[in-house]
Design an enzyme around this catalytic site. Sequence first.
Site, PDB file in Angstrom:
ATOM      1  N   GLY A  62      19.451  26.976  10.976  1.00  0.00           N
ATOM      2  CA  GLY A  62      20.095  28.160  11.569  1.00  0.00           C
ATOM      3  C   GLY A  62      20.983  28.855  10.577  1.00  0.00           C
ATOM      4  N   ARG A  65      27.219  33.903  10.823  1.00  0.00           N
ATOM      5  CA  ARG A  65      27.814  34.937   9.968  1.00  0.00           C
ATOM      6  C   ARG A  65      28.355  34.316   8.688  1.00  0.00           C
ATOM      7  NH1 ARG A  65      32.190  37.159  13.572  1.00  0.00           N
ATOM      8  NH2 ARG A  65      31.784  35.112  14.462  1.00  0.00           N
ATOM      9  N   ASP A 176      35.271  29.679  21.097  1.00  0.00           N
ATOM     10  CA  ASP A 176      34.041  30.315  20.599  1.00  0.00           C
ATOM     11  C   ASP A 176      32.832  29.925  21.428  1.00  0.00           C
ATOM     12  OD1 ASP A 176      32.724  32.015  18.887  1.00  0.00           O
ATOM     13  OD2 ASP A 176      32.453  30.551  17.282  1.00  0.00           O
TER      14      ASP A 176
HETATM   15  N1  LIG Z   1      23.911  20.279  13.788  1.00  0.00           N
HETATM   16  C1  LIG Z   1      23.029  21.264  13.924  1.00  0.00           C
HETATM   17  N2  LIG Z   1      21.740  21.000  14.230  1.00  0.00           N
HETATM   18  C2  LIG Z   1      20.836  21.997  14.415  1.00  0.00           C
HETATM   19  N3  LIG Z   1      21.126  23.308  14.285  1.00  0.00           N
HETATM   20  C3  LIG Z   1      22.387  23.647  13.981  1.00  0.00           C
HETATM   21  C4  LIG Z   1      23.414  22.658  13.782  1.00  0.00           C
HETATM   22  N4  LIG Z   1      24.576  23.292  13.519  1.00  0.00           N
HETATM   23  C5  LIG Z   1      24.284  24.612  13.549  1.00  0.00           C
HETATM   24  N5  LIG Z   1      22.984  24.838  13.821  1.00  0.00           N
HETATM   25  C6  LIG Z   1      22.301  26.158  13.938  1.00  0.00           C
HETATM   26  O1  LIG Z   1      22.839  27.042  12.972  1.00  0.00           O
HETATM   27  C7  LIG Z   1      23.401  28.206  13.611  1.00  0.00           C
HETATM   28  C8  LIG Z   1      24.625  28.669  12.841  1.00  0.00           C
HETATM   29  O2  LIG Z   1      25.601  27.620  12.806  1.00  0.00           O
HETATM   30  P1  LIG Z   1      27.138  27.899  13.070  1.00  0.00           P
HETATM   31  O3  LIG Z   1      27.318  28.551  14.407  1.00  0.00           O
HETATM   32  O4  LIG Z   1      27.864  26.635  12.859  1.00  0.00           O
HETATM   33  O5  LIG Z   1      27.420  28.966  11.898  1.00  0.00           O
HETATM   34  P2  LIG Z   1      28.600  30.046  11.785  1.00  0.00           P
HETATM   35  O6  LIG Z   1      28.359  30.866  10.560  1.00  0.00           O
HETATM   36  O7  LIG Z   1      29.890  29.347  11.869  1.00  0.00           O
HETATM   37  O8  LIG Z   1      28.323  30.920  13.093  1.00  0.00           O
HETATM   38  P3  LIG Z   1      29.090  32.233  13.649  1.00  0.00           P
HETATM   39  O9  LIG Z   1      28.145  33.375  13.415  1.00  0.00           O
HETATM   40  O10 LIG Z   1      29.289  31.905  15.106  1.00  0.00           O
HETATM   41  O11 LIG Z   1      30.337  32.371  12.893  1.00  0.00           O
HETATM   42  C9  LIG Z   1      23.692  27.766  15.044  1.00  0.00           C
HETATM   43  O12 LIG Z   1      23.667  28.854  15.940  1.00  0.00           O
HETATM   44  C10 LIG Z   1      22.543  26.784  15.304  1.00  0.00           C
HETATM   45  O13 LIG Z   1      21.390  27.473  15.703  1.00  0.00           O
END
Ligand SMILES: Nc1ncnc2c1ncn2[C@@H]1O[C@H](COP(=O)(O)OP(=O)(O)OP(=O)(O)O)[C@@H](O)[C@H]1O
Length: 349
Positions: A62, A65, A176
């Site tokens: 995944g 942002r 969040d």
């Molecule tokens: N442990 C995991 N196992 C599988 N997929 C994951 C895991 N952690 C995150 N993901 C995938 O990756 C995506 C992005 O992760 P995350 O939300 O932690 O990133 P972020 O950059 O902090 O997001 P945001 O856009 O909310 O700031 C998640 O929406 C999910 O689909």
Amino acid sequence: MTGEKGEEDGEAPSRDLGELTQEELREGRAAARALDEVLTLSSQALVRAEVEDLYDEVRPLGQGRFGRVLLVTHRQRGTPMALKLLSKASTTRQGFLYEFCVGLTLGSHPGIVTTYGIGLETQACYGFLSEPALHGDLIALIQPKKGLPESATQLCAQQLSSALEHVHSRGLVYRDLKPENVLVFEPGCRRVKLTDFGHTRPRGTLLRLAGPPIPYTAPELCSPTHRPEGLPIQPSLDAWALGVLLFCLLTGYFPWDQPLPSEDPFYQDFLDWRGSGKACDRPAPWAGLSPVADQLLGVLLDPRPRHRGPVGSVRAFLGQSWQEKAGSPELARKRGEREEEEEKELGAE
Ligand SMILES: Nc1ncnc2c1ncn2[C@@H]1O[C@H](COP(=O)(O)OP(=O)(O)OP(=O)(O)O)[C@@H](O)[C@H]1O
């Protein structure tokens, strides 16, 4: 998510408790101290290496942002893990450590993704490892205009309310909740877990809205009259977001775009209906929900934070029907009203 932090929060000054009681403020401060401790220790134990020195990349899981999440395997042992990488260009060391350490301290709960105690620093990124979810996140399962099957919605409600209660019991506010941050570990949502603790903060942290509100943002954060130094955050922010998420799962719609009556007619309609309690004022997107669901969402979506029910309110409503049965006269009536309204709207264009 993680990012440049410090613009939006600060510590609540002791002489001004805002809406917090002394006990709540103490709880928030204890949480901040506990986190600080873990953060100092973890900061000293970061592994400096490139990803490929330690892990084999299997596939991307995944992208958010700020973070890129990869399925990797440990080079020697073959253990599959999720590696979240945060670019140094957009994330400070402190911001990364904060998210990593909140995950570490909360991960013992079955509704929260387990973060492993390995923090990584490469040339370009910070990274940490957690258990991988092989069924993706909840956003991929929500069918527009339909939502999720009710059984899956209730399973999510039960697990997420318990996970959020755990966060709150540690003096923290998650802040969040959205489908992208709910990972699916078993089909049918039999096992789902919360992830992404980049926004989590101790109760009482002063917060100002950094960008435009989203549907999950609680109304007290949107109010233009709220104190310029920021609002001391409370678990009730998560209860609101849980109400919005359950609405989305049950209907496949957002109840509104933002909870601002002056900007959003759907929110105004909701307030009018709350005020009158009359069936004829029921907003169109709410057709299809049972009286039990109305009651539950009424508790979680109380615009007054001090009157809003806690996330654990969900428990009392589990096992009862949250959707009107297809073919029931009540649903036909509500749908009829919705169609009439849609016709009126189309006619007005
Ligand atoms: N442990 C995991 N196992 C599988 N997929 C994951 C895991 N952690 C995150 N993901 C995938 O990756 C995506 C992005 O992760 P995350 O939300 O932690 O990133 P972020 O950059 O902090 O997001 P945001 O856009 O909310 O700031 C998640 O929406 C999910 O689909």
